[in-house]
Motif scaffolding. Structure first.
Motif, PDB file in Angstrom:
ATOM      1  N   GLU A 144       0.830  -1.218   0.000  1.00  0.00           N
ATOM      2  CA  GLU A 144       0.000   0.000   0.000  1.00  0.00           C
ATOM      3  C   GLU A 144       0.860   1.263   0.000  1.00  0.00           C
ATOM      4  O   GLU A 144       0.494   2.284  -0.577  1.00  0.00           O
ATOM      5  CB  GLU A 144      -0.986   0.019   1.180  1.00  0.00           C
ATOM      6  CG  GLU A 144      -0.357   0.109   2.565  1.00  0.00           C
ATOM      7  CD  GLU A 144      -0.187  -1.248   3.226  1.00  0.00           C
ATOM      8  OE1 GLU A 144      -0.284  -1.300   4.459  1.00  0.00           O
ATOM      9  OE2 GLU A 144       0.047  -2.240   2.519  1.00  0.00           O
ATOM     10  N   LYS A 228      -6.070   3.412   9.685  1.00  0.00           N
ATOM     11  CA  LYS A 228      -5.796   3.557   8.252  1.00  0.00           C
ATOM     12  C   LYS A 228      -7.029   4.036   7.513  1.00  0.00           C
ATOM     13  O   LYS A 228      -8.132   3.546   7.759  1.00  0.00           O
ATOM     14  CB  LYS A 228      -5.366   2.213   7.652  1.00  0.00           C
ATOM     15  CG  LYS A 228      -3.979   1.775   8.047  1.00  0.00           C
ATOM     16  CD  LYS A 228      -3.604   0.516   7.266  1.00  0.00           C
ATOM     17  CE  LYS A 228      -2.189   0.082   7.602  1.00  0.00           C
ATOM     18  NZ  LYS A 228      -1.741  -1.029   6.776  1.00  0.00           N
ATOM     19  N   ILE A 230      -6.910   3.772   4.135  1.00  0.00           N
ATOM     20  CA  ILE A 230      -6.933   2.771   3.061  1.00  0.00           C
ATOM     21  C   ILE A 230      -6.692   1.395   3.673  1.00  0.00           C
ATOM     22  O   ILE A 230      -5.552   1.026   3.980  1.00  0.00           O
ATOM     23  CB  ILE A 230      -5.853   3.079   2.002  1.00  0.00           C
ATOM     24  CG1 ILE A 230      -6.073   4.477   1.421  1.00  0.00           C
ATOM     25  CG2 ILE A 230      -5.863   2.050   0.886  1.00  0.00           C
ATOM     26  CD1 ILE A 230      -4.910   5.010   0.660  1.00  0.00           C
ATOM     27  N   GLU A 231      -7.765   0.649   3.882  1.00  0.00           N
ATOM     28  CA  GLU A 231      -7.637  -0.701   4.444  1.00  0.00           C
ATOM     29  C   GLU A 231      -7.274  -1.711   3.354  1.00  0.00           C
ATOM     30  O   GLU A 231      -6.579  -2.671   3.589  1.00  0.00           O
ATOM     31  CB  GLU A 231      -8.944  -1.116   5.134  1.00  0.00           C
ATOM     32  CG  GLU A 231      -9.206  -0.374   6.453  1.00  0.00           C
ATOM     33  CD  GLU A 231      -8.193  -0.695   7.556  1.00  0.00           C
ATOM     34  OE1 GLU A 231      -7.359  -1.597   7.372  1.00  0.00           O
ATOM     35  OE2 GLU A 231      -8.238  -0.016   8.604  1.00  0.00           O
ATOM     36  N   GLN A 232      -7.772  -1.470   2.122  1.00  0.00           N
ATOM     37  CA  GLN A 232      -7.435  -2.364   1.011  1.00  0.00           C
ATOM     38  C   GLN A 232      -6.586  -1.605  -0.007  1.00  0.00           C
ATOM     39  O   GLN A 232      -7.100  -0.708  -0.682  1.00  0.00           O
ATOM     40  CB  GLN A 232      -8.700  -2.882   0.291  1.00  0.00           C
ATOM     41  CG  GLN A 232      -9.504  -3.891   1.085  1.00  0.00           C
ATOM     42  CD  GLN A 232     -10.485  -3.238   2.035  1.00  0.00           C
ATOM     43  OE1 GLN A 232     -10.939  -2.141   1.775  1.00  0.00           O
ATOM     44  NE2 GLN A 232     -10.782  -3.892   3.135  1.00  0.00           N
ATOM     45  N   PRO A 233      -5.299  -1.934  -0.119  1.00  0.00           N
ATOM     46  CA  PRO A 233      -4.421  -1.229  -1.048  1.00  0.00           C
ATOM     47  C   PRO A 233      -4.910  -1.253  -2.493  1.00  0.00           C
ATOM     48  O   PRO A 233      -4.619  -0.359  -3.269  1.00  0.00           O
ATOM     49  CB  PRO A 233      -3.092  -1.977  -0.946  1.00  0.00           C
ATOM     50  CG  PRO A 233      -3.161  -2.806   0.278  1.00  0.00           C
ATOM     51  CD  PRO A 233      -4.605  -2.984   0.633  1.00  0.00           C
ATOM     52  N   GLU A 234      -5.717  -2.298  -2.841  1.00  0.00           N
ATOM     53  CA  GLU A 234      -6.182  -2.443  -4.234  1.00  0.00           C
ATOM     54  C   GLU A 234      -6.981  -1.218  -4.689  1.00  0.00           C
ATOM     55  O   GLU A 234      -7.037  -0.909  -5.871  1.00  0.00           O
ATOM     56  CB  GLU A 234      -7.082  -3.683  -4.400  1.00  0.00           C
ATOM     57  CG  GLU A 234      -6.500  -4.988  -3.922  1.00  0.00           C
ATOM     58  CD  GLU A 234      -6.514  -5.147  -2.412  1.00  0.00           C
ATOM     59  OE1 GLU A 234      -7.586  -5.060  -1.805  1.00  0.00           O
ATOM     60  OE2 GLU A 234      -5.428  -5.322  -1.843  1.00  0.00           O
ATOM     61  N   ILE A 235      -7.583  -0.518  -3.712  1.00  0.00           N
ATOM     62  CA  ILE A 235      -8.419   0.635  -4.085  1.00  0.00           C
ATOM     63  C   ILE A 235      -7.597   1.685  -4.829  1.00  0.00           C
ATOM     64  O   ILE A 235      -8.099   2.413  -5.674  1.00  0.00           O
ATOM     65  CB  ILE A 235      -9.113   1.252  -2.843  1.00  0.00           C
ATOM     66  CG1 ILE A 235     -10.258   2.160  -3.273  1.00  0.00           C
ATOM     67  CG2 ILE A 235      -8.144   2.010  -1.947  1.00  0.00           C
ATOM     68  CD1 ILE A 235     -11.188   2.569  -2.159  1.00  0.00           C
TER      69      ILE A 235
END
Length: 461
Positions: A144, A228, A230-235
């Protein structure tokens, strides 16, 4: 035995430094070192511990293993935790070449994908050979963070492609900055490819907040106080930037009062508490109350909640931390705290009074333009000259009020200086006694951002 082709071997060999000084780790030979200047701790470490000549090659220090060695000073907080004393400077930005690169094959990534970090405790009273080495480990960027660092690198590169290398600022980016490198003299200016104007030499650097994050990881300090966004870096593969993610969380609440936002989020906050707006911001971002925003901490983002009057003018000017008079005259502009603050990235949350209610109008990420930083510098220059001449007090009124020569709000569009103290007796020492009064200490002051500037250049622009 050190195997320079193996990352694991190099890191294990480096870890033997922990708890030692350079003098202890390298033996008598080290006394012969003749390195001068800012980076000499690192140079001595390279030559006398790892056994290679310091260089400025484009390749990593340990080429076969793909590892770059970096040393950096620490300071200790009152609670015993370590913090970075400064940003971590990486390789120089070659304006004439970098615009031809993309991130994956860039000189930055080839050199800095895998770092070996040696953190030592800085102590101005000791010879640098006696600084105690506290933390040593390898560092590779989590997924991330890497997405944000890549975006930062591309932002810097785009500015160079746009012929604006001379306008680069650390406030342009989140984790990876473009910091000035070298003296303020003309010799540290460089050609840029798409503009005849010369640009200051700059280097890629990891911001101080990001270095603190690395330190906490290596020291395995408790980081539960962080939340955080951004919990999911994919976003970050879908959304343009972290800025867009943050703004999108606030937009549904535009036009609503602070109380309405509380109700919608199921909160019952103490509106008189100093932390009220910080808690509201956390709640909107989906963080727990009291948590620090991890991404903002890593990026050294200054969060400012602004309350606007009905005419769009902020209720107050924005204050910055107080400065010490002695430090002011001893520091040059490039290393000054004021320049550092002005080059930061800010996150503004604007609420506006409608009668008694405060309505959320908008949020904005912002950093000061190059030309405005130069304009604000004149306030700093005047302040430094005033203090260094000992010309502080202009007159003392019949009521005992001291009128100063310090820069006023009417003199500069952007900034001014005024007290920021508990009372008149809350003081810092003066390096030179005041000419008129003979005072050797003076009430604490700080630089302020003018409310009118915030209105015109940040809120309405």
């Amino acid at each position: 035995m050190l195997d320079v082709t193996s990352a694991d071997s190099i890191i294990e060999f480096a870890k033997k430094l922990k708890g030692q000084t350079l003098r202890e780790a390298c033996g008598e030979e080290i006394e012969k070192h003749n390195y001068k200047g800012k980076g000499n701790f690192g140079q001595i470490l390279e030559k006398f511990y790892f056994g290679y000549e310091p260089n400025s090659d484009a390749e990593p220090d340990f080429k076969e293993a793909g590892i770059e060695l970096k040393s950096s000073p620490l300071k200790t907080l009152k609670n015993g935790e370590f913090r970075s004393k400064e940003r971590l400077v990486l390789n120089i930005i070659n304006y004439l070449e970098v615009h031809k690169e993309d991130f994956e094959n860039s000189s930055f990534w080839k050199k800095n994908a895998h770092l070996l970090l040696v953190f030592y405790l800085h102590d101005k009273d000791l010879d640098l050979l006696d600084y105690l080495i506290k933390l040593v480990d390898g560092w590779q960027y989590p997924n991330e963070d890497l997405k944000i660092i890549k975006h930062d690198w591309e932002t810097i590169n785009q500015k160079i492609k746009d012929g604006k290398a001379h306008e680069l600022s650390e406030g342009d980016t989140f984790y990876l900055g473009a910091c000035t490198k070298g003296s303020t003299a003309l010799k540290s200016y460089r050609d840029q490819p798409f503009n005849d104007e010369k640009a200051k030499q700059r280097a890629y650097s990891l911001k101080q907040g990001y270095v603190n994050h690395i330190i906490a990881n290596i020291a395995q300090e408790e980081t539960a106080v962080y939340g955080k966004i951004i919990e999911q870096p994919e976003i970050l593969d879908v959304v343009e930037s972290i800025e867009d993610i943050v703004i999108s969380k606030f937009q549904p609440f535009y036009g609503k009062s602070a109380e309405q936002i509380e109700q919608e989020l199921g909160l019952k906050l103490n509106q008189k508490a100093k932390s009220y707006f910080a808690n509201l911001t956390n709640a909107i971002l989906g963080l727990e109350l009291g948590q620090k925003i991890e991404e903002f901490e890593k990026a050294d983002i200054q969060v400012k909640t602004i309350r606007l009057k009905e005419n769009n003018l902020p209720k107050e000017d924005i204050s910055f931390p107080t400065f010490e008079y002695q430090e002011l005259i001893e520091t040059d502009w490039e290393d000054s705290d004021f320049k550092n603050i002005l080059e930061s990235k800010f996150f503004f949350v604007f609420y506006q009074f409608e009668g008694e209610n405060l309505i959320l109008r908008k949020v904005k990420f912002w950093n000061m333009s190059h030309s405005d930083i130069l304009e604000a510098k004149s306030v700093w220059d005047k302040m430094k000259t005033t203090v260094s001449k000992g010309e502080i007090v202009k007159e003392v009124t019949d009521k005992g009020v001291r009128k100063t020569y310090f820069p006023k709000k009417t003199e500069n569009r952007i900034s001014h200086v005024r007290p920021h103290a508990r009372n008149a007796d809350d003081t810092y020492d003066l390096p030179i006694a005041d000419e008129l009064t003979g005072l050797t200490e003076f009430t604490k002051h700080c630089f302020w951002l003018n409310a009118s500037y915030v209105k015109d250049e940040i809120y309405l622009s």
